[in-house]
Design a protein around this motif. Structure first.
Motif, mmCIF file in Angstrom:
data_model
loop_
_atom_site.group_PDB
_atom_site.id
_atom_site.type_symbol
_atom_site.label_atom_id
_atom_site.label_comp_id
_atom_site.label_asym_id
_atom_site.label_seq_id
_atom_site.Cartn_x
_atom_site.Cartn_y
_atom_site.Cartn_z
ATOM 1 N N UNK A 123 0.850 -1.194 0.000
ATOM 2 C CA UNK A 123 0.000 0.000 0.000
ATOM 3 C C UNK A 123 0.879 1.235 0.000
ATOM 4 N N UNK A 157 -0.332 2.003 13.699
ATOM 5 C CA UNK A 157 -1.630 1.359 13.509
ATOM 6 C C UNK A 157 -1.424 -0.074 13.024
ATOM 7 N N UNK A 188 -1.337 -5.697 8.362
ATOM 8 C CA UNK A 188 -0.602 -4.524 7.910
ATOM 9 C C UNK A 188 -0.320 -3.602 9.087
ATOM 10 N N UNK A 199 -12.468 3.386 5.157
ATOM 11 C CA UNK A 199 -11.924 3.047 3.844
ATOM 12 C C UNK A 199 -13.045 2.734 2.855
ATOM 13 N N UNK A 242 -8.792 5.383 13.050
ATOM 14 C CA UNK A 242 -10.068 4.907 12.532
ATOM 15 C C UNK A 242 -10.502 5.613 11.245
ATOM 16 N N UNK A 243 -9.582 5.637 10.279
ATOM 17 C CA UNK A 243 -9.969 6.071 8.944
ATOM 18 C C UNK A 243 -11.043 5.134 8.407
ATOM 19 N N UNK A 271 -3.627 -3.052 11.007
ATOM 20 C CA UNK A 271 -4.815 -3.332 10.209
ATOM 21 C C UNK A 271 -4.820 -4.803 9.815
ATOM 22 N N UNK A 329 -9.301 -1.645 10.570
ATOM 23 C CA UNK A 329 -8.569 -1.179 11.740
ATOM 24 C C UNK A 329 -8.597 -2.213 12.858
#
Lengths: 109, 113
Positions: A43, B33, B91, A99, A96-97, B35, B45
């Motif tokens: 990513x 973070x 991730x 998506x 806490x994006x 994921x 998340x």
């Protein structure tokens, strides 16, 4: 919560073509990022663009926050542009994006 | 470091085994973070650290999942008694502060057999 919709879900183009990917969101945000996930899963952050316009080489992005959408433009597509493009939005923080489901782009040689 | 580094790149575990996944964020990045990404889906998340403090772990699927970042740099995600449904790509991402550009590692692909 904020809803994020990306369109189109899939896009197949010939090398050299231009494309526009769209991200709509349902509420005000002040954090919006575009990512490219290549076929190997990496990513890559393309833009941090909660408002305005930015350009980076063949890629540019515009976010119109008042109308709750963002556009990613890819010009002169190359096969290496293939992959999934994600839009992620939030308020203030990367915490806490939310998506989108992504746009899968295939560039044919 | 130059980028976010994750190890191992691939992990195969037998059901019931414990696994530990490592993340080395970009030097100086405050926010970290974790994921989880299933095939064909966007990242989901799991948990968030600001320095060594775990400020949110609401995304962890069960109490078998545990994450730590004891010195505010390297982080470890531990999964106890792995189950088949834990199979996914994990991730790690970091950012300088909480509202800046987010940088991802290459991920760890976990397969539980």
């Amino acid at each position: 919560g904020i809803q994020v919709e990306q369109s189109p879900p899939d896009l197949i183009l010939q090398e050299g073509a231009n494309s526009t990917l769209r991200c709509n969101f349902s509420d005000s945000v002040n954090n919006l990022q575009w990512f490219h996930q290549n076929p190997w899963g990496q990513l890559i952050n393309l833009f941090y663009i909660p408002s305005g316009t930015k350009q980076n080489g063949r890629l540019s992005a515009t976010t119109v926050a008042t109308e709750r959408y963002s556009l990613l433009y890819i010009s002169s597509s190359q096969t290496t542009d293939s992959g999934v493009y994600f839009c992620a939005v939030g308020r203030d923080s990367n915490y806490q994006l939310i998506w989108g489901a992504g746009t899968k782009l295939i560039i044919k040689p | 470091g130059a980028g976010v580094s994750q190890s191992p790149r691939y992990k195969v575990a037998k059901r019931g085994q414990d696994v530990a996944l490592r993340c080395d964020p970009i030097s100086g990045h405050v926010s970290l973070f974790w994921y989880q990404q299933a095939l064909g889906q966007g990242p989901e998340f799991l948990t968030y650290f600001q320095n060594e403090a775990q400020l949110d772990k609401s995304g962890l699927p069960s109490d078998r999942f545990f994450a730590e970042r004891p010195e505010g740099s390297v982080s470890t995600l531990k999964i106890q008694r792995t189950q088949q449904e834990d199979s996914a790509v994990y991730l790690c991402a970091s950012s300088p502060l909480t509202n800046e550009k987010l940088f991802f590692g290459s991920g760890t692909q976990l397969s539980v057999l």
